[in-house]
Design an enzyme around this catalytic site. Structure first.
Site, PDB file in Angstrom:
ATOM      1  N   ALA A 155       0.847  -1.202   0.000  1.00  0.00           N
ATOM      2  CA  ALA A 155       0.000   0.000   0.000  1.00  0.00           C
ATOM      3  C   ALA A 155       0.875   1.242   0.000  1.00  0.00           C
ATOM      4  O   ALA A 155       1.982   1.258   0.562  1.00  0.00           O
ATOM      5  CB  ALA A 155      -0.928   0.013   1.215  1.00  0.00           C
ATOM      6  N   VAL A 156       0.341   2.279  -0.641  1.00  0.00           N
ATOM      7  CA  VAL A 156       1.003   3.585  -0.701  1.00  0.00           C
ATOM      8  C   VAL A 156      -0.016   4.621  -0.237  1.00  0.00           C
ATOM      9  O   VAL A 156      -1.214   4.522  -0.581  1.00  0.00           O
ATOM     10  CB  VAL A 156       1.462   3.882  -2.159  1.00  0.00           C
ATOM     11  CG1 VAL A 156       2.027   5.290  -2.284  1.00  0.00           C
ATOM     12  CG2 VAL A 156       2.500   2.845  -2.603  1.00  0.00           C
TER      13      VAL A 156
ATOM     14  N   ARG B   1       3.372   7.794  -8.231  1.00  0.00           N
ATOM     15  CA  ARG B   1       4.695   8.424  -8.271  1.00  0.00           C
ATOM     16  C   ARG B   1       5.782   7.364  -8.140  1.00  0.00           C
ATOM     17  O   ARG B   1       6.868   7.633  -7.653  1.00  0.00           O
ATOM     18  CB  ARG B   1       4.802   9.465  -7.144  1.00  0.00           C
ATOM     19  CG  ARG B   1       3.833  10.630  -7.405  1.00  0.00           C
ATOM     20  CD  ARG B   1       3.589  11.439  -6.163  1.00  0.00           C
ATOM     21  NE  ARG B   1       4.726  12.275  -5.818  1.00  0.00           N
ATOM     22  CZ  ARG B   1       4.745  13.100  -4.775  1.00  0.00           C
ATOM     23  NH1 ARG B   1       3.689  13.206  -3.982  1.00  0.00           N
ATOM     24  NH2 ARG B   1       5.794  13.833  -4.527  1.00  0.00           N
TER      25      ARG B   1
ATOM     26  N   GLY C 209       4.963   2.423  -5.183  1.00  0.00           N
ATOM     27  CA  GLY C 209       4.559   1.007  -5.154  1.00  0.00           C
ATOM     28  C   GLY C 209       5.509   0.158  -5.991  1.00  0.00           C
ATOM     29  O   GLY C 209       5.968  -0.902  -5.543  1.00  0.00           O
TER      30      GLY C 209
ATOM     31  N   GLU D 136      -2.485 -12.392  -4.429  1.00  0.00           N
ATOM     32  CA  GLU D 136      -3.884 -12.264  -4.858  1.00  0.00           C
ATOM     33  C   GLU D 136      -4.218 -10.785  -4.908  1.00  0.00           C
ATOM     34  O   GLU D 136      -3.740 -10.011  -4.083  1.00  0.00           O
ATOM     35  CB  GLU D 136      -4.847 -12.912  -3.851  1.00  0.00           C
ATOM     36  CG  GLU D 136      -4.852 -14.417  -3.870  1.00  0.00           C
ATOM     37  CD  GLU D 136      -3.891 -14.995  -2.862  1.00  0.00           C
ATOM     38  OE1 GLU D 136      -3.382 -14.232  -2.011  1.00  0.00           O
ATOM     39  OE2 GLU D 136      -3.623 -16.210  -2.925  1.00  0.00           O
TER      40      GLU D 136
ATOM     41  N   ASN E 127      -9.128  -4.246  -9.035  1.00  0.00           N
ATOM     42  CA  ASN E 127      -8.008  -3.391  -8.644  1.00  0.00           C
ATOM     43  C   ASN E 127      -7.034  -3.198  -9.830  1.00  0.00           C
ATOM     44  O   ASN E 127      -5.925  -3.752  -9.865  1.00  0.00           O
ATOM     45  CB  ASN E 127      -7.286  -3.983  -7.428  1.00  0.00           C
ATOM     46  CG  ASN E 127      -6.344  -2.988  -6.779  1.00  0.00           C
ATOM     47  OD1 ASN E 127      -6.002  -1.969  -7.378  1.00  0.00           O
ATOM     48  ND2 ASN E 127      -5.903  -3.290  -5.569  1.00  0.00           N
TER      49      ASN E 127
ATOM     50  N   TYR F  28       1.681  -4.793 -11.171  1.00  0.00           N
ATOM     51  CA  TYR F  28       2.333  -6.108 -11.168  1.00  0.00           C
ATOM     52  C   TYR F  28       2.656  -6.554 -12.596  1.00  0.00           C
ATOM     53  O   TYR F  28       3.729  -7.105 -12.845  1.00  0.00           O
ATOM     54  CB  TYR F  28       1.450  -7.134 -10.450  1.00  0.00           C
ATOM     55  CG  TYR F  28       1.400  -6.907  -8.951  1.00  0.00           C
ATOM     56  CD1 TYR F  28       2.554  -6.944  -8.179  1.00  0.00           C
ATOM     57  CD2 TYR F  28       0.195  -6.653  -8.302  1.00  0.00           C
ATOM     58  CE1 TYR F  28       2.524  -6.732  -6.818  1.00  0.00           C
ATOM     59  CE2 TYR F  28       0.145  -6.445  -6.924  1.00  0.00           C
ATOM     60  CZ  TYR F  28       1.318  -6.480  -6.191  1.00  0.00           C
ATOM     61  OH  TYR F  28       1.289  -6.270  -4.840  1.00  0.00           O
TER      62      TYR F  28
HETATM   63  C1  LIG Z   1      -1.759  -0.349  -5.941  1.00  0.00           C
HETATM   64  C2  LIG Z   1      -0.856   0.739  -5.338  1.00  0.00           C
HETATM   65  C3  LIG Z   1       0.048   0.099  -4.290  1.00  0.00           C
HETATM   66  C4  LIG Z   1      -0.005   1.333  -6.484  1.00  0.00           C
HETATM   67  O1  LIG Z   1       1.002   2.173  -5.915  1.00  0.00           O
HETATM   68  P1  LIG Z   1       1.566   3.438  -6.698  1.00  0.00           P
HETATM   69  O2  LIG Z   1       2.753   3.913  -5.974  1.00  0.00           O
HETATM   70  O3  LIG Z   1       0.476   4.404  -6.941  1.00  0.00           O
HETATM   71  O4  LIG Z   1       1.971   2.767  -8.087  1.00  0.00           O
HETATM   72  P2  LIG Z   1       3.088   3.265  -9.129  1.00  0.00           P
HETATM   73  O5  LIG Z   1       3.102   4.754  -9.176  1.00  0.00           O
HETATM   74  O6  LIG Z   1       4.358   2.576  -8.824  1.00  0.00           O
HETATM   75  O7  LIG Z   1       2.473   2.727 -10.503  1.00  0.00           O
HETATM   76  C5  LIG Z   1       3.097   1.724 -11.291  1.00  0.00           C
HETATM   77  C6  LIG Z   1       2.182   1.335 -12.431  1.00  0.00           C
HETATM   78  O8  LIG Z   1       0.941   0.838 -11.909  1.00  0.00           O
HETATM   79  C7  LIG Z   1      -0.152   1.306 -12.708  1.00  0.00           C
HETATM   80  N1  LIG Z   1      -1.015   2.183 -11.927  1.00  0.00           N
HETATM   81  C8  LIG Z   1      -0.765   2.718 -10.696  1.00  0.00           C
HETATM   82  N2  LIG Z   1      -1.834   3.431 -10.278  1.00  0.00           N
HETATM   83  C9  LIG Z   1      -2.746   3.373 -11.273  1.00  0.00           C
HETATM   84  C10 LIG Z   1      -4.065   3.878 -11.417  1.00  0.00           C
HETATM   85  N3  LIG Z   1      -4.651   4.627 -10.450  1.00  0.00           N
HETATM   86  N4  LIG Z   1      -4.752   3.582 -12.549  1.00  0.00           N
HETATM   87  C11 LIG Z   1      -4.196   2.816 -13.513  1.00  0.00           C
HETATM   88  N5  LIG Z   1      -2.949   2.295 -13.432  1.00  0.00           N
HETATM   89  C12 LIG Z   1      -2.231   2.570 -12.312  1.00  0.00           C
HETATM   90  C13 LIG Z   1       0.451   2.027 -13.881  1.00  0.00           C
HETATM   91  O9  LIG Z   1       0.656   1.073 -14.903  1.00  0.00           O
HETATM   92  C14 LIG Z   1       1.779   2.498 -13.313  1.00  0.00           C
HETATM   93  O10 LIG Z   1       2.748   2.678 -14.299  1.00  0.00           O
HETATM   94  P3  LIG Z   1       2.966   4.159 -14.955  1.00  0.00           P
HETATM   95  O11 LIG Z   1       3.364   5.038 -13.804  1.00  0.00           O
HETATM   96  O12 LIG Z   1       4.057   3.931 -15.925  1.00  0.00           O
HETATM   97  O13 LIG Z   1       1.638   4.525 -15.544  1.00  0.00           O
HETATM   98  C15 LIG Z   1      -1.688   1.893  -4.722  1.00  0.00           C
HETATM   99  O14 LIG Z   1      -2.660   2.326  -5.659  1.00  0.00           O
HETATM  100  C16 LIG Z   1      -2.401   1.505  -3.443  1.00  0.00           C
HETATM  101  O15 LIG Z   1      -1.857   1.605  -2.339  1.00  0.00           O
HETATM  102  N6  LIG Z   1      -3.664   1.058  -3.568  1.00  0.00           N
HETATM  103  C17 LIG Z   1      -4.465   0.633  -2.409  1.00  0.00           C
HETATM  104  C18 LIG Z   1      -3.948  -0.655  -1.804  1.00  0.00           C
HETATM  105  C19 LIG Z   1      -3.888  -1.768  -2.831  1.00  0.00           C
HETATM  106  O16 LIG Z   1      -4.772  -1.926  -3.677  1.00  0.00           O
HETATM  107  N7  LIG Z   1      -2.816  -2.579  -2.741  1.00  0.00           N
HETATM  108  C20 LIG Z   1      -2.592  -3.706  -3.634  1.00  0.00           C
HETATM  109  C21 LIG Z   1      -3.183  -4.928  -3.050  1.00  0.00           C
HETATM  110  S1  LIG Z   1      -2.736  -6.354  -4.011  1.00  0.00           S
END
Ligand SMILES: CC(C)(COP(=O)(O)OP(=O)(O)OC[C@H]1O[C@@H](n2cnc3c(N)ncnc32)[C@H](O)[C@@H]1OP(=O)(O)O)[C@@H](O)C(=O)NCCC(=O)NCCS
Length: 153
Positions: A78-79, A86, A89, A111, A116, A123
């Site tokens: 989670a972020v 940014r 994650g 999973e 999501n 991933y």
């Molecule tokens: C999923 C999560 C961890 C992603 O973290 P993040 O730091 O925002 O992700 P990143 O910035 O590293 O993104 C990497 C890639 O993921 C995808 N991505 C991230 N957020 C996205 C969004 N809101 N919509 C679509 N694609 C997205 C993109 O492909 C992105 O690549 P890009 O930057 O080249 O477009 C974050 O949204 C989160 O904490 N969500 C809630 C908790 C959760 O769902 N955890 C995962 C459980 S399995």
């Protein structure tokens, strides 16, 4: 944010207030402080946190992985909403993949809710493949999970 702007370290006591705050903002089915403590005490557990190196040092994201003999399971990622999209994650998963599991020869499994899209894309971008659907895996709300894996062999 680039890897140079983010510090990654072992999750520890001072992170926990912020980890619980992020957890509440991120999941409908949340881990409690006790859940995190149990995970940290587990011998196969690896929990890391991310924080900006030039900021005020606050925790902005975390990942928990359980490493077994030939399989590692990503249990949490989670972020904080203010720091999403940014690359934080991606940096956390990449750190596990390239540093923590550098000599690992098995599979990394996780999973994720089918809805999501953010996590599934993240991933996929790091080489994970969708294996199959696990029906009604989640509660609150009930939903199927996609099981994803990255094979190190
Ligand atoms: C999923 C999560 C961890 C992603 O973290 P993040 O730091 O925002 O992700 P990143 O910035 O590293 O993104 C990497 C890639 O993921 C995808 N991505 C991230 N957020 C996205 C969004 N809101 N919509 C679509 N694609 C997205 C993109 O492909 C992105 O690549 P890009 O930057 O080249 O477009 C974050 O949204 C989160 O904490 N969500 C809630 C908790 C959760 O769902 N955890 C995962 C459980 S399995």
């Amino acid at each position: 944010m680039s890897a140079a702007e983010i510090g990654i370290s072992d999750m520890a006591g001072p992170d926990m207030a912020r980890v619980i705050e992020i957890e509440k903002l991120s999941f409908s089915h949340k881990w409690s402080l006790n859940d995190f403590i149990s995970e940290l005490l587990h011998p196969e557990s690896i929990c890391k946190t991310a924080r900006p190196v030039d900021g005020i040092g606050i925790t902005i994201g975390y990942i928990c992985v359980r490493r077994m003999v030939d399989e590692a399971h990503i249990l949490k990622l989670a972020v904080h909403p203010a720091f999403r999209q940014r690359q934080v994650g991606s940096l956390l998963v990449r750190h596990i993949k390239d540093e923590v599991l550098r000599d690992f020869k098995g599979k990394v499994i996780l999973e994720v809710r089918v809805s999501n899209i953010a996590a599934i894309r993240l991933y996929n971008s790091l080489g994970f493949k969708s294996l199959y659907i696990r029906r009604r895996y989640y509660a609150e709300p009930e939903e199927d999970a996609v099981v994803m894996a990255l094979d190190f062999k």
